[in-house]
Design a protein around this motif. Structure first.
Motif, PDB file in Angstrom:
ATOM      1  N   THR A  56      40.992  36.130  14.775  1.00 29.85           N
ATOM      2  CA  THR A  56      39.740  36.117  15.535  1.00 29.85           C
ATOM      3  C   THR A  56      39.739  37.295  16.490  1.00 29.85           C
ATOM      4  OG1 THR A  56      40.653  34.615  17.178  1.00 29.85           O
ATOM      5  CG2 THR A  56      39.454  33.623  15.352  1.00 29.85           C
ATOM      6  N   GLU A  57      38.633  37.983  16.546  1.00 33.55           N
ATOM      7  CA  GLU A  57      38.531  39.189  17.366  1.00 33.55           C
ATOM      8  C   GLU A  57      38.416  38.835  18.844  1.00 33.55           C
ATOM      9  OE1 GLU A  57      35.280  41.579  16.090  1.00 33.55           O
ATOM     10  OE2 GLU A  57      36.117  41.902  14.097  1.00 33.55           O
ATOM     11  N   PRO A  58      39.010  39.666  19.691  1.00 28.86           N
ATOM     12  CA  PRO A  58      38.884  39.422  21.124  1.00 28.86           C
ATOM     13  C   PRO A  58      37.477  39.724  21.630  1.00 28.86           C
ATOM     14  CG  PRO A  58      40.149  41.421  20.705  1.00 28.86           C
ATOM     15  CD  PRO A  58      39.877  40.800  19.376  1.00 28.86           C
ATOM     16  N   GLN A  59      37.024  38.900  22.550  1.00 27.03           N
ATOM     17  CA  GLN A  59      35.805  39.169  23.308  1.00 27.03           C
ATOM     18  C   GLN A  59      36.265  39.821  24.606  1.00 27.03           C
ATOM     19  OE1 GLN A  59      32.726  38.320  21.914  1.00 27.03           O
ATOM     20  NE2 GLN A  59      34.107  37.960  20.198  1.00 27.03           N
ATOM     21  N   VAL A  60      35.581  40.875  25.030  1.00 31.75           N
ATOM     22  CA  VAL A  60      36.047  41.639  26.192  1.00 31.75           C
ATOM     23  C   VAL A  60      34.965  41.669  27.261  1.00 31.75           C
ATOM     24  CG1 VAL A  60      36.910  43.880  26.988  1.00 31.75           C
ATOM     25  CG2 VAL A  60      37.545  43.030  24.714  1.00 31.75           C
ATOM     26  N   LEU A  61      35.365  41.378  28.487  1.00 34.42           N
ATOM     27  CA  LEU A  61      34.464  41.383  29.630  1.00 34.42           C
ATOM     28  C   LEU A  61      35.061  42.254  30.725  1.00 34.42           C
ATOM     29  CD1 LEU A  61      31.995  40.228  31.140  1.00 34.42           C
ATOM     30  CD2 LEU A  61      33.489  38.360  31.887  1.00 34.42           C
ATOM     31  N   VAL A  62      34.293  43.253  31.191  1.00 36.75           N
ATOM     32  CA  VAL A  62      34.710  44.130  32.282  1.00 36.75           C
ATOM     33  C   VAL A  62      33.890  43.757  33.512  1.00 36.75           C
ATOM     34  CG1 VAL A  62      34.660  46.509  33.111  1.00 36.75           C
ATOM     35  CG2 VAL A  62      35.463  46.007  30.789  1.00 36.75           C
ATOM     36  N   SER A  63      34.583  43.589  34.638  1.00 39.93           N
ATOM     37  CA  SER A  63      33.886  43.257  35.881  1.00 39.93           C
ATOM     38  C   SER A  63      34.532  44.003  37.042  1.00 39.93           C
ATOM     39  CB  SER A  63      33.932  41.745  36.128  1.00 39.93           C
ATOM     40  OG  SER A  63      35.264  41.301  36.240  1.00 39.93           O
ATOM     41  N   ASP A  64      33.851  43.986  38.189  1.00 36.94           N
ATOM     42  CA  ASP A  64      34.396  44.648  39.379  1.00 36.94           C
ATOM     43  C   ASP A  64      34.125  43.819  40.615  1.00 36.94           C
ATOM     44  OD1 ASP A  64      31.760  45.046  40.288  1.00 36.94           O
ATOM     45  OD2 ASP A  64      31.637  46.983  39.342  1.00 36.94           O
ATOM     46  N   ARG A  65      34.916  44.073  41.641  1.00 31.68           N
ATOM     47  CA  ARG A  65      34.649  43.462  42.941  1.00 31.68           C
ATOM     48  C   ARG A  65      35.356  44.288  44.015  1.00 31.68           C
ATOM     49  NH1 ARG A  65      38.484  38.233  42.544  1.00 31.68           N
ATOM     50  NH2 ARG A  65      40.062  39.025  43.958  1.00 31.68           N
ATOM     51  N   PRO A  66      34.786  44.349  45.196  1.00 29.83           N
ATOM     52  CA  PRO A  66      35.391  45.131  46.270  1.00 29.83           C
ATOM     53  C   PRO A  66      36.657  44.458  46.804  1.00 29.83           C
ATOM     54  CG  PRO A  66      33.379  44.065  47.026  1.00 29.83           C
ATOM     55  CD  PRO A  66      33.508  43.770  45.568  1.00 29.83           C
ATOM     56  N   THR A  67      37.579  45.262  47.300  1.00 27.34           N
ATOM     57  CA  THR A  67      38.795  44.736  47.938  1.00 27.34           C
ATOM     58  C   THR A  67      38.634  44.883  49.453  1.00 27.34           C
ATOM     59  OG1 THR A  67      39.972  46.839  47.932  1.00 27.34           O
ATOM     60  CG2 THR A  67      40.170  45.458  45.941  1.00 27.34           C
ATOM     61  N   PRO A  68      39.404  44.155  50.231  1.00 25.65           N
ATOM     62  CA  PRO A  68      39.290  44.238  51.694  1.00 25.65           C
ATOM     63  C   PRO A  68      39.579  45.640  52.259  1.00 25.65           C
ATOM     64  CG  PRO A  68      40.553  42.296  51.063  1.00 25.65           C
ATOM     65  CD  PRO A  68      40.331  43.097  49.817  1.00 25.65           C
ATOM     66  N   ASP A  69      40.355  46.441  51.529  1.00 28.10           N
ATOM     67  CA  ASP A  69      40.705  47.777  52.039  1.00 28.10           C
ATOM     68  C   ASP A  69      39.775  48.878  51.540  1.00 28.10           C
ATOM     69  OD1 ASP A  69      41.606  47.633  49.454  1.00 28.10           O
ATOM     70  OD2 ASP A  69      43.668  48.200  49.885  1.00 28.10           O
ATOM     71  N   GLY A  70      38.592  48.502  51.015  1.00 28.24           N
ATOM     72  CA  GLY A  70      37.588  49.489  50.651  1.00 28.24           C
ATOM     73  C   GLY A  70      37.692  50.034  49.237  1.00 28.24           C
ATOM     74  N   LEU A  71      38.622  49.526  48.454  1.00 29.24           N
ATOM     75  CA  LEU A  71      38.727  49.944  47.058  1.00 29.24           C
ATOM     76  C   LEU A  71      37.891  49.005  46.189  1.00 29.24           C
ATOM     77  CD1 LEU A  71      42.562  50.675  46.911  1.00 29.24           C
ATOM     78  CD2 LEU A  71      40.696  52.327  47.153  1.00 29.24           C
ATOM     79  N   THR A  72      37.847  49.302  44.902  1.00 28.73           N
ATOM     80  CA  THR A  72      37.176  48.424  43.938  1.00 28.73           C
ATOM     81  C   THR A  72      38.204  47.976  42.919  1.00 28.73           C
ATOM     82  OG1 THR A  72      35.033  49.506  44.206  1.00 28.73           O
ATOM     83  CG2 THR A  72      35.379  48.291  42.168  1.00 28.73           C
ATOM     84  N   ARG A  73      38.273  46.669  42.687  1.00 30.71           N
ATOM     85  CA  ARG A  73      39.187  46.125  41.676  1.00 30.71           C
ATOM     86  C   ARG A  73      38.403  45.942  40.385  1.00 30.71           C
ATOM     87  NH1 ARG A  73      41.474  41.851  44.113  1.00 30.71           N
ATOM     88  NH2 ARG A  73      43.223  43.157  44.718  1.00 30.71           N
ATOM     89  N   LEU A  74      38.837  46.663  39.344  1.00 28.64           N
ATOM     90  CA  LEU A  74      38.250  46.510  38.012  1.00 28.64           C
ATOM     91  C   LEU A  74      39.102  45.517  37.231  1.00 28.64           C
ATOM     92  CD1 LEU A  74      37.460  50.204  37.008  1.00 28.64           C
ATOM     93  CD2 LEU A  74      36.038  48.571  38.274  1.00 28.64           C
ATOM     94  N   SER A  75      38.442  44.612  36.533  1.00 28.84           N
ATOM     95  CA  SER A  75      39.132  43.601  35.749  1.00 28.84           C
ATOM     96  C   SER A  75      38.640  43.670  34.306  1.00 28.84           C
ATOM     97  CB  SER A  75      38.857  42.215  36.333  1.00 28.84           C
ATOM     98  OG  SER A  75      39.479  41.215  35.552  1.00 28.84           O
ATOM     99  N   CYS A  76      39.577  43.648  33.383  1.00 24.09           N
ATOM    100  CA  CYS A  76      39.256  43.603  31.954  1.00 24.09           C
ATOM    101  C   CYS A  76      39.864  42.325  31.395  1.00 24.09           C
ATOM    102  CB  CYS A  76      39.824  44.824  31.230  1.00 24.09           C
ATOM    103  SG  CYS A  76      39.456  44.805  29.462  1.00 24.09           S
TER     104      CYS A  76
END
Length: 151
Positions: A56-76
């Motif tokens: 079965t093929e993987p389904q992929v979701l990319v999302s982001d959210r800000p971190t407390p230190d002003g960076l952005t956390r990207l999640s796959c």
């Protein structure tokens, strides 16, 4: 005794059983074993359906959210894939980012498939392009999902 898969009958394996048990015994054992055989077939079909053993093929979701230190956390997040082996990496301008990523491991989803997640932290003011790259044996080629900035 043994159950002959070709004959579908209970058969004695040793001479003393053949001499000491009559036709009613062998008929009763045959009926019992035929019932077990049917139950095993039904259970096997049920297991194959419940735990889909095809790729079965993987389904992929990319999302982001800000971190407390002003960076952005990207999640796959890749989910719904089988078999278990998979490679998920973040690419910055097409180059793999191995040391800067955090992998959360490959875990069962509870339905016979697996899931995993890989994150990175980036400077949101950078103009670099980021993609999540997934390699899995069910895919004819790498699956790349780009992260896009919204508003």
């Amino acid at each position: 005794m043994r159950y002959g898969k070709d004959t579908g009958r209970a058969e004695p394996q040793v001479e003393w059983m053949e001499q000491n048990e009559g036709p009613q015994y062998w008929e009763r054992e045959t009926q019992n074993l035929q019932g077990w055989q049917a139950a095993y077939r039904a259970n096997l079909a049920n297991l194959r359906q419940r735990y889909n053993q095809s790729q079965t093929e993987p389904q992929v979701l990319v999302s982001d959210r800000p971190t407390p230190d002003g960076l952005t956390r990207l999640s796959c997040r890749a989910h719904g894939f089988y078999p278990r082996d998979i490679a998920v990496v973040w690419l910055r301008n097409g180059a793999a980012m191995s040391g800067e990523t955090q992998s959360w491991g490959i875990v069962p989803s509870g339905d016979g498939t697996y899931q995993t997640r890989v994150t990175i932290e980036i400077d949101p003011s950078s103009d670099a392009q980021y993609q999540c790259c997934v390699e899995h044996e069910s895919l004819a080629q790498d699956l790349r999902v780009a992260w896009g900035r919204w508003g």
